[in-house]
Scaffold this motif. Sequence first.
Motif, PDB file in Angstrom:
ATOM      1  N   ARG A 135       0.848  -1.123   0.283  1.00 12.11           N
ATOM      2  CA  ARG A 135      -0.342   0.157  -0.239  1.00 12.11           C
ATOM      3  C   ARG A 135       1.038   1.449  -0.029  1.00 12.11           C
ATOM      4  NH1 ARG A 135      -4.910  -0.202   4.249  1.00 12.11           N
ATOM      5  NH2 ARG A 135      -4.901  -2.352   2.567  1.00 12.11           N
ATOM      6  N   ALA A 136       0.471   2.915  -1.089  1.00 14.88           N
ATOM      7  CA  ALA A 136       0.861   3.613  -1.317  1.00 14.88           C
ATOM      8  C   ALA A 136       0.206   3.999  -0.580  1.00 14.88           C
ATOM      9  CB  ALA A 136       1.407   3.889  -2.691  1.00 14.88           C
ATOM     10  N   GLY A 137       0.717   5.067   1.248  1.00 15.62           N
ATOM     11  CA  GLY A 137      -0.115   6.259   1.483  1.00 15.62           C
ATOM     12  C   GLY A 137       0.181   7.328   0.617  1.00 15.62           C
ATOM     13  N   ASP A 138       1.098   7.392  -0.214  1.00 12.63           N
ATOM     14  CA  ASP A 138       0.815   8.927  -0.860  1.00 12.63           C
ATOM     15  C   ASP A 138       1.147   8.029  -2.534  1.00 12.63           C
ATOM     16  OD1 ASP A 138       1.634  10.566  -3.307  1.00 12.63           O
ATOM     17  OD2 ASP A 138       3.506  11.209  -2.282  1.00 12.63           O
ATOM     18  N   PRO A 139      -0.322   8.913  -2.904  1.00  8.55           N
ATOM     19  CA  PRO A 139      -1.257   7.789  -3.882  1.00  8.55           C
ATOM     20  C   PRO A 139      -0.345   8.378  -5.422  1.00  8.55           C
ATOM     21  CG  PRO A 139      -2.362   9.989  -3.248  1.00  8.55           C
ATOM     22  CD  PRO A 139      -1.697   9.251  -2.590  1.00  8.55           C
ATOM     23  N   TYR A 140       0.341   8.679  -5.643  1.00  2.00           N
ATOM     24  CA  TYR A 140       1.095   9.562  -6.524  1.00  2.00           C
ATOM     25  C   TYR A 140       2.579   8.512  -6.534  1.00  2.00           C
ATOM     26  CZ  TYR A 140      -2.607  12.806  -5.120  1.00  2.00           C
ATOM     27  OH  TYR A 140      -3.400  13.622  -5.220  1.00  2.00           O
ATOM     28  N   TRP A 141       2.489   9.303  -8.182  1.00  2.00           N
ATOM     29  CA  TRP A 141       4.115   8.319  -8.258  1.00  2.00           C
ATOM     30  C   TRP A 141       4.979   9.830  -8.434  1.00  2.00           C
ATOM     31  CZ3 TRP A 141       4.770   3.498  -8.832  1.00  2.00           C
ATOM     32  CH2 TRP A 141       3.982   2.462  -8.518  1.00  2.00           C
ATOM     33  N   THR A 142       6.321   9.717  -7.892  1.00  3.32           N
ATOM     34  CA  THR A 142       7.680  11.115  -8.263  1.00  3.32           C
ATOM     35  C   THR A 142       8.140  11.003  -9.344  1.00  3.32           C
ATOM     36  OG1 THR A 142       6.538  11.524  -5.685  1.00  3.32           O
ATOM     37  CG2 THR A 142       8.530  12.634  -6.866  1.00  3.32           C
ATOM     38  N   TYR A 143       8.516  11.701  -9.970  1.00  4.83           N
ATOM     39  CA  TYR A 143       9.412  11.294 -10.943  1.00  4.83           C
ATOM     40  C   TYR A 143      11.475  11.644 -10.103  1.00  4.83           C
ATOM     41  CZ  TYR A 143      11.788  11.596 -15.419  1.00  4.83           C
ATOM     42  OH  TYR A 143      12.982  11.815 -17.083  1.00  4.83           O
ATOM     43  N   SER A 144      11.966  10.610 -10.692  1.00  2.00           N
ATOM     44  CA  SER A 144      13.437  10.679  -9.792  1.00  2.00           C
ATOM     45  C   SER A 144      13.907  12.623 -10.492  1.00  2.00           C
ATOM     46  CB  SER A 144      13.983   9.705 -10.509  1.00  2.00           C
ATOM     47  OG  SER A 144      14.278  10.078 -11.981  1.00  2.00           O
ATOM     48  N   ARG A 145      13.900  13.125 -11.265  1.00  5.56           N
ATOM     49  CA  ARG A 145      14.601  14.292 -11.530  1.00  5.56           C
ATOM     50  C   ARG A 145      13.728  15.271 -11.132  1.00  5.56           C
ATOM     51  NH1 ARG A 145      16.363  14.026 -17.719  1.00  5.56           N
ATOM     52  NH2 ARG A 145      17.341  16.273 -17.284  1.00  5.56           N
ATOM     53  N   SER A 146      15.075  16.258 -10.750  1.00  6.71           N
ATOM     54  CA  SER A 146      13.932  17.411 -10.435  1.00  6.71           C
ATOM     55  C   SER A 146      14.165  18.594 -11.369  1.00  6.71           C
ATOM     56  CB  SER A 146      14.264  17.742  -8.553  1.00  6.71           C
ATOM     57  OG  SER A 146      16.021  18.247  -8.919  1.00  6.71           O
ATOM     58  N   ILE A 147      13.557  19.517 -11.560  1.00 12.45           N
ATOM     59  CA  ILE A 147      13.013  20.812 -12.104  1.00 12.45           C
ATOM     60  C   ILE A 147      13.715  22.050 -11.377  1.00 12.45           C
ATOM     61  CG2 ILE A 147      12.317  22.092 -13.897  1.00 12.45           C
ATOM     62  CD1 ILE A 147      10.310  20.644 -13.953  1.00 12.45           C
ATOM     63  N   SER A 148      14.588  22.665 -11.385  1.00 11.55           N
ATOM     64  CA  SER A 148      14.755  24.477 -10.183  1.00 11.55           C
ATOM     65  C   SER A 148      14.864  25.971 -11.475  1.00 11.55           C
ATOM     66  CB  SER A 148      16.200  23.867  -9.345  1.00 11.55           C
ATOM     67  OG  SER A 148      16.278  22.616  -9.177  1.00 11.55           O
ATOM     68  N   LYS A 149      14.419  25.966 -10.717  1.00 12.14           N
ATOM     69  CA  LYS A 149      14.868  27.646 -11.069  1.00 12.14           C
ATOM     70  C   LYS A 149      15.197  28.918 -10.701  1.00 12.14           C
ATOM     71  CE  LYS A 149      13.167  26.742 -15.552  1.00 12.14           C
ATOM     72  NZ  LYS A 149      11.842  27.385 -15.495  1.00 12.14           N
ATOM     73  N   LYS A 150      16.091  29.700 -10.074  1.00 12.54           N
ATOM     74  CA  LYS A 150      17.193  30.343  -9.530  1.00 12.54           C
ATOM     75  C   LYS A 150      16.855  31.933 -10.077  1.00 12.54           C
ATOM     76  CE  LYS A 150      21.251  30.115  -7.607  1.00 12.54           C
ATOM     77  NZ  LYS A 150      22.476  30.110  -6.903  1.00 12.54           N
ATOM     78  N   ILE A 151      16.888  32.268  -8.330  1.00 11.31           N
ATOM     79  CA  ILE A 151      16.070  34.235  -8.429  1.00 11.31           C
ATOM     80  C   ILE A 151      18.073  34.248  -7.961  1.00 11.31           C
ATOM     81  CG2 ILE A 151      15.284  36.507  -7.792  1.00 11.31           C
ATOM     82  CD1 ILE A 151      12.953  34.985  -8.391  1.00 11.31           C
ATOM     83  N   THR A 152      18.688  35.922  -8.391  1.00  9.03           N
ATOM     84  CA  THR A 152      19.592  36.002  -7.703  1.00  9.03           C
ATOM     85  C   THR A 152      19.837  37.646  -7.703  1.00  9.03           C
ATOM     86  OG1 THR A 152      21.131  35.885  -9.943  1.00  9.03           O
ATOM     87  CG2 THR A 152      20.916  34.351  -8.321  1.00  9.03           C
ATOM     88  N   ASN A 153      20.233  38.168  -7.060  1.00 13.20           N
ATOM     89  CA  ASN A 153      20.273  39.943  -7.380  1.00 13.20           C
ATOM     90  C   ASN A 153      21.396  40.037  -8.116  1.00 13.20           C
ATOM     91  OD1 ASN A 153      20.616  42.308  -6.373  1.00 13.20           O
ATOM     92  ND2 ASN A 153      20.523  42.508  -4.544  1.00 13.20           N
ATOM     93  N   ALA A 154      21.218  40.647  -8.869  1.00 18.32           N
ATOM     94  CA  ALA A 154      22.847  40.298 -10.381  1.00 18.32           C
ATOM     95  C   ALA A 154      23.327  41.662  -9.775  1.00 18.32           C
ATOM     96  CB  ALA A 154      22.223  40.443 -11.599  1.00 18.32           C
TER      97      ALA A 154
END
Length: 285
Positions: A135-154
């Motif tokens: 039994r999976a308590g979290d019913p969703y399947w999670t992808y192994s690769r993550s996506i990232s976006k970054k904000i910096t002070n330029a």
Amino acid sequence: MPRLQLESAADVFNLDDVLNKDVGVQALAGVTGLGLPEVATQWLEGAGDGARFRGKRDRPRDIDLPLYLAGQNREQLTELLDRLAIMLDGECTLRLVEDDGNDWSTKVHFVAGGNYAYGIDTNGERDLRTVITVRAGDPYWTYSRSISKKITNAGAGRGLVGKLASMKVSSSQAIGTILLENAGTAPAYPLWTVVGPGRNFTAVSAVGRGFTWTGTLAAGETLTVDTQTGAVVDNLGRNRYGELAAAPKLWSVPPGITEATASLESTTTASSITCTWRPRKRMVV
């Protein structure tokens, strides 16, 4: 072709080993529970006919795994059974591994099955057939690769590097719009990582849900906000949840493409905000 893999912290079963190696554990035809999870709905019934839909939630999913265990002899079959029994005694991860090596996974616990009929499913010598239910308590399947976006002070004039929002801001502020692309079919939870110096971190979704952390980070200090677990900690592991402003809404990223805004005050060029998320799906194949 895609394959199933069952693993714990100490062991791994590739569920196609019999097909490829003649020994090991093999998932057979008839696996169930990989599709849409069951849904619990809420309805309001009045004096008139019918009812009015009020809401729903996805329920935990049960996955039936027909398994074939094969060893070169009785001793190896017994070893496979022992490994499986130890693995199923605690939390496991079930993965659907794609051809490119990436995978969709969910955390599971053993809830039923594992029996067999002696003389039919096994003769105790080399192989055995059984069915286990996890039994999976979290019913969703999670992808192994993550996506990232970054904000910096330029520096003076603009606060966002990369996916640039056209806005003038103070040289001591990092602020901008982040394009959030969730390729899954279920909400994804962003993980926010804020690097100081800075104070008053705010993140707002496309529909106006948001939260503000009112604390202060010194140079080199880091704040992490996990919107799935609700954990707010710094780089020393200290709980900083109490510094959230009243009524925080730790929002999720819906399927598709949306935009969010994030800001941090009193920054330098060393300051940054990073949003990381992993797509999730309701069903895999």
